[in-house]
Design a protein around this motif. Structure first.
Motif: not given
Length: 309
Positions: A286-294, A296-304
């Motif tokens: 249920d949290d996948v949209s948060k990971a997708v946004s992070a 796509v927006e290049r806010r996530l460095h590393g692995k989800a």
């Protein structure tokens, strides 16, 4: 069975739905998936271009519940890490056995689910450069999933590792902890005479990185996150003293043979703590949209990582 399916009307373009269980080909095993990791390419481009209802997912870890009919691959009950072009975002995936790596019993599924695309690409790219012991290797886009594994593997292979990131002040300490000897803000700061480049970025950074190669140096074009083409100025491809026999090669992991062996070796390194999976986001269906946004927006460095339990 449950799966994340493409639905561009849903937040992040995905929703949980019911789909038929896959029917394996003779050379495929059925794997019950317990964890999957997300990659920028499949999230950014896969969701945009796939038909509604498609089950995407390149990376997945789990347990074999049905071995391949042709006798290849691991037996039922074996913990594995898997790679395929789709199907990883589901409770059960059918996957060809030469893209299945046997994992140690003690391996944590979320950690090894980060391996296939990121670590597999980094490992094979370093192989493409050639022997790296004592060589100067530049990794661009070093804070991403592939980049972080590339820094670790290059250091493990005996290279002098230079990591490039847009924000050395923010990411320098973490990249040095992974094995980087130097952290720079761009290829031009790496200095010339490089023996190899793993370029995750493309565009102007690829052009700059190629200009830093020394004689017999190789640049492997791994990623294209800038979304722009490469324009080389006149003279950039001239040879000369210290610049002869330089090459640019392209790369695609799914065209490589022997991936089952690579995946198994990498799973052992992660399970034993030799390599860090660098998980910076973790959640459930249920949290996948948060990971997708992070991503796509290049806010996530590393692995989800998504836990499919």
């Amino acid at each position: 069975m449950r799966a994340l399916i493409v639905d561009r009307s849903a937040p992040g373009g995905l929703r949980v739905g019911e789909v038929p269980e896959p029917v394996p080909a003779p050379n495929q095993a059925l794997v019950r998936v317990t964890a999957t990791s997300l990659n920028y390419g499949e999230v950014k481009h896969g969701i945009e271009t796939s038909e509604e209802g498609t089950v995407l997912g390149w990376d997945a870890a789990g347990v074999v519940i049905q071995s391949a009919a042709d006798g290849s691959g691991p037996a039922v009950g074996t913990p594995v890490v898997t790679l395929d072009e789709r199907g990883g975002w589901a409770e059960i995936r059918a996957v060809r056995t030469d893209w299945v790596g046997v994992a140690p019993e003690q391996a944590e599924p979320g950690a090894i689910s980060t391996i296939p695309v990121a670590a597999g690409t980094a490992l094979r790219t370093l192989h493409r450069i050639g022997p790296i012991l004592g060589r100067r290797i530049l990794v661009t886009g070093a804070t991403g999933g592939v980049g972080r594994y590339a820094v670790q593997l290059a250091r493990l292979g005996g290279a002098h590792v230079i990591a490039s990131t847009g924000d050395p002040g923010r990411h320098g300490e973490a990249l040095r902890a992974l094995g980087a000897h130097e952290v720079v803000s761009g290829p031009a700061q790496a200095g010339n005479g490089l023996d190899g480049v793993l370029d995750m970025v493309g565009g102007t950074q690829l052009v700059e990185a190629f200009d830093q190669l020394g004689q017999n140096g190789t640049l492997v074009a791994v990623g294209h996150s800038m979304g722009e083409g490469e324009s080389f100025p006149y003279g950039a491809l001239f040879s000369g003293p210290g610049r002869d026999n330089r090459s640019i090669v392209t790369f695609m992991l799914l065209f490589c043979d022997g991936l089952d062996r690579d995946l198994a070796w990498l799973a052992r390194q992660v399970a034993d703590g030799v390599l860090s999976p660098e998980i910076t986001w973790r959640g459930g269906w249920d949290d996948v949209s948060k990971a997708v946004s992070a991503l796509v927006e290049r806010r996530l460095h590393g692995k989800a990582v998504l836990d499919l339990l």
